[in-house]
Scaffold this active site. Structure first.
Site, mmCIF file in Angstrom:
data_model
loop_
_atom_site.group_PDB
_atom_site.id
_atom_site.type_symbol
_atom_site.label_atom_id
_atom_site.label_comp_id
_atom_site.label_asym_id
_atom_site.label_seq_id
_atom_site.Cartn_x
_atom_site.Cartn_y
_atom_site.Cartn_z
ATOM 1 N N CYS A 1 37.725 37.452 30.309
ATOM 2 C CA CYS A 1 37.825 38.871 30.680
ATOM 3 C C CYS A 1 38.820 39.645 29.818
ATOM 4 C CB CYS A 1 38.230 39.011 32.138
ATOM 5 S SG CYS A 1 37.027 38.304 33.292
ATOM 6 N N HIS B 1 33.502 46.423 35.269
ATOM 7 C CA HIS B 1 34.173 45.382 34.475
ATOM 8 C C HIS B 1 33.142 44.799 33.512
ATOM 9 C CE1 HIS B 1 36.538 42.128 33.149
ATOM 10 N NE2 HIS B 1 36.447 41.308 34.201
#
Length: 394
Positions: A92, A350
């Site tokens: 991430c 995201h």
């Protein structure tokens, strides 16, 4: 001689829902990153042949996102063939790591101008597509973790249980994210950072599709937990199963980019730096509680920077799941009003590889809007890692 690495510009696309039919699902990921790179160059008047490298974050490097998407997108954007590109995966935090590599290269004197960027088209390349055939509990690793590693959703449940967050705590935080993001959008606080995406039919996508201004705690309370499974009930009896689609970040399509150069090069080109990179940190953490790496990463970057938590004017802590920023705030004692003040990934999405430079872009905008000096960004990462970045507005 000390070389300052400065941010000259930072932009992001609006989010699209990361599923078939999402607003950006018709845009090839190379084209998505291409458009951000084109806009970054349009907004800044200098010879693109001066760019030393393009460093892109992308997590699922397979299918349409394979074959070094940084290089492919740079060529598609019209950058000279002499400009190289490379793609990094720190889960991430991939594009936050790209920004670290870019800024550290400038500070070391290896680069004068670098573009750090990121992209993820989760509608076209589903999360986990690049890990097919790879067992996280492969035998060599299982020797160290005989009980087996778990997915991020269950890790988020463990964090909620360990820190004592109720379902209401998580849903209240999530509703806050949507409310703050909606307020920021309505008041024009995203105007400088958002760039539209050209769709195949010629229309423009201009607003975050994942943002739901009407979100309420009551509405979130009706959602079912996403990760409850019989095999975990006996192993983790402390879990109350509170993580839902509403208090998690949605799967998203997006791209973002940051123009980084030395302060001297910016001055030479007549460009005005908006901020400088102050300090960096990256750390590993317990892969079972893999999302808690933001806490030791923050401790590490504070030690490197010589600053205290009270010196900061804003914080960006990626909202992968609501327990992550809540646990971070509880442990660091940071001012909660300075945490993700324009909303976070729960509202804005995201898009894995794009999120690092997206957070950096939003944090820079917050500092400028408030007249603040220091910002701290940190992101949890799969496998138990986290990056942390400190910038200083100029």
């Amino acid at each position: 001689m000390t070389i300052d690495a400065v941010i000259v510009d930072a932009i992001r696309t609006p989010s699209g829902k990361g599923k078939p039919g999402g607003a950006l699902s018709g845009v090839h990921p190379v084209g998505l990153l291409q458009q951000v790179l084109e806009k970054l160059l349009e907004r800044n008047d200098f010879d693109p042949a001066l760019v030393d490298d393009v460093i892109a974050g992308c997590v699922s490097q397979t299918g349409e996102q394979a074959l070094n998407i940084a290089r492919t997108a740079a060529l598609a954007a019209g950058l000279p063939e002499s400009v190289p590109g490379t793609t990094v995966d720190r889960q991430c935090g991939s594009s936050q790591q790209a920004a670290h590599f870019a800024a550290q290269g400038v500070i070391a004197g290896a680069y004068d101008i670098v573009i750090a960027c990121g992209v993820e088209s989760m509608s076209r390349i589903p999360m986990g597509a690049s890990s097919q055939g790879q067992d996280p509990n492969v035998a060599p690793l299982a020797a160290r973790y005989p009980d087996g590693l778990i997915g991020q959703g269950v890790s988020a449940e463990l964090i909620a249980a360990k820190w004592g967050f109720s379902r209401t705590d998580l849903d209240e935080y999530s509703a806050r994210s949507h409310r703050l993001a909606a307020d920021a959008l309505a008041s024009g606080k995203f105007d400088r950072e958002l760039v539209p995406v050209r769709l195949p039919d010629g229309s423009l996508h201009t607003a975050d599709e994942t943002l739901r201004a009407s979100t309420t705690v009551e509405g979130l309370g009706g959602l079912r937990p996403s990760f409850q499974a019989p095999e975990y009930d006996e192993r983790f009896p402390q879990i109350n199963w509170s993580i839902t689609p509403g208090n998690s970040s949605p799967l998203t399509d997006a791209a973002s980019a940051v123009l980084i150069m030395s302060a001297d090069k910016a001055r030479e080109l007549g460009l005005t730096p908006r901020a400088r990179f102050h300090s960096f940190a990256v750390t590993g953490s317990d892969p079972l509680y893999m999302l808690t790496g933001v806490i030791p990463a923050t401790e590490k970057v504070l030690a490197k920077s010589g600053l205290s938590i009270g010196d900061f004017d804003t914080f960006e802590v990626n909202e992968a799941f609501a327990p992550v920023p809540l646990a971070w705030a509880a442990d660091t004692k940071a001012d909660p009003d300075k945490l993700n003040p324009h909303g976070g990934a729960i509202a804005l999405g995201h898009a894995l590889g794009a999120s690092g430079t997206r957070l950096l872009t939003t944090m820079l905008g917050t500092l400028e809007a408030t007249g603040g000096r220091y910002g701290l960004q940190t992101m949890c990462e799969g496998g138990g890692m986290a990056n942390a970045t400190v910038i200083e507005r100029l």
